[in-house]
Design a protein around this motif. Structure first.
Motif: not given
Length: 277
Positions: A101-109, A210-214, A220-224
């Protein structure tokens, strides 16, 4: 063997001598130790033979029984061994052990996982999670034909970390994928797993990472890419199938080639009638 004097001087042809000689012939032979060995009586010999025969056959019966018991024991051991062996997998998962999962606190990922039926029969699968309040799956389950593949999307709400906890490395949420062999193509229903609970197999227990989106990472590339495929497949399912039948224009007006020809023919007939008049 000592012979008495009377027996030594007795005439050979006399009756008494013949009787004594017959008695001598009937005397028992001496063993090497000097004690006479009396032959066992006939009844004892026959009785001994009977007991030996009974003992031999009586011993064979328990051997057969022991063999049956050993066979039953071996069968029970083999069944226990089979139960301890890992069950044959029906599904191939990609990723195999983790959900990213991309790590974005407070959001639905969102995360995605590719599921392929590698067996020769139809298989139903089902998602389970330890956090049903913050996670849900789309679809939560399905029935796959042999060789069929689907990309499932998993949604999760990411909470803000507490006490500066490193959430990128620690997450206790897990997902479980169950599989169930079914008879043929059918609509998926959660009740399938309730009715055949003993036949369900745990395919995998997936950990959340969790993956760092930055940052840039292959995961992360495979997930997208998988999420893009999942969205395209969802849009394709929503798109209505193309209609090969007659076209419908307006509210119930059916236009087809036969009707168009008929209208042109009637129009031509009206023109000819007007010209003749």
């Amino acid at each position: 063997m000592a012979i008495s004097g009377e027996e030594r001087h007795a005439p050979a042809g006399g009756d008494s001598g013949g009787g004594k000689l017959w008695n001598l012939c009937r005397m028992p032979f001496r063993q090497a130790g000097g004690a006479p060995a009396a032959p066992p009586p006939q009844s004892s010999s026959s009785s001994s033979g009977i007991h030996h025969s009974a003992g031999r056959y009586g011993h064979e019966a328990p051997v057969a029984g022991d063999g049956g018991a050993q066979g039953a024991s071996a069968g029970s051991i083999s069944s226990v061994a089979k139960s301890l062996l890992p069950a044959r997998r029906r599904l191939r998962l990609d990723p195999a052990n983790k959900l990213y999962f991309p790590y974005e606190p407070g959001k639905q990922v969102k995360s995605a996982i590719r599921i392929k039926n590698t067996s020769k029969s139809h298989v139903a699968f089902k998602f389970q999670t330890t956090a049903p309040k913050s996670c849900f799956m789309r679809p939560p389950g399905a029935v796959l034909a042999p060789g069929e593949t689907i990309i499932a999307t998993v949604f999760k709400f990411v909470e803000h970390p507490e006490n500066n906890e490193n959430v990128l490395q620690k997450c206790k949420v897990k997902f479980k994928i169950l599989s169930l062999k079914v008879k043929g193509p059918m609509e998926y229903a959660p009740e399938l797993f309730d009715e055949q609970k003993d036949q369900a197999v745990v395919e995998k227990i997936l950990k959340v990472v969790f993956l760092d989106i930055n940052g840039q990472s292959p995961q992360l590339e495979k997930l997208n890419n998988q999420l893009a495929e999942a969205e395209a497949a969802l849009e394709a399912r929503k798109k209505p199938p193309e209609e090969n039948g007659p076209k419908i224009v307006g509210e119930g007006l059916v236009i087809d080639e036969w009707k168009e020809r008929r209208e042109r023919y009637l129009a031509q007939q009206q023109v000819e009638v007007v010209d003749s008049v």
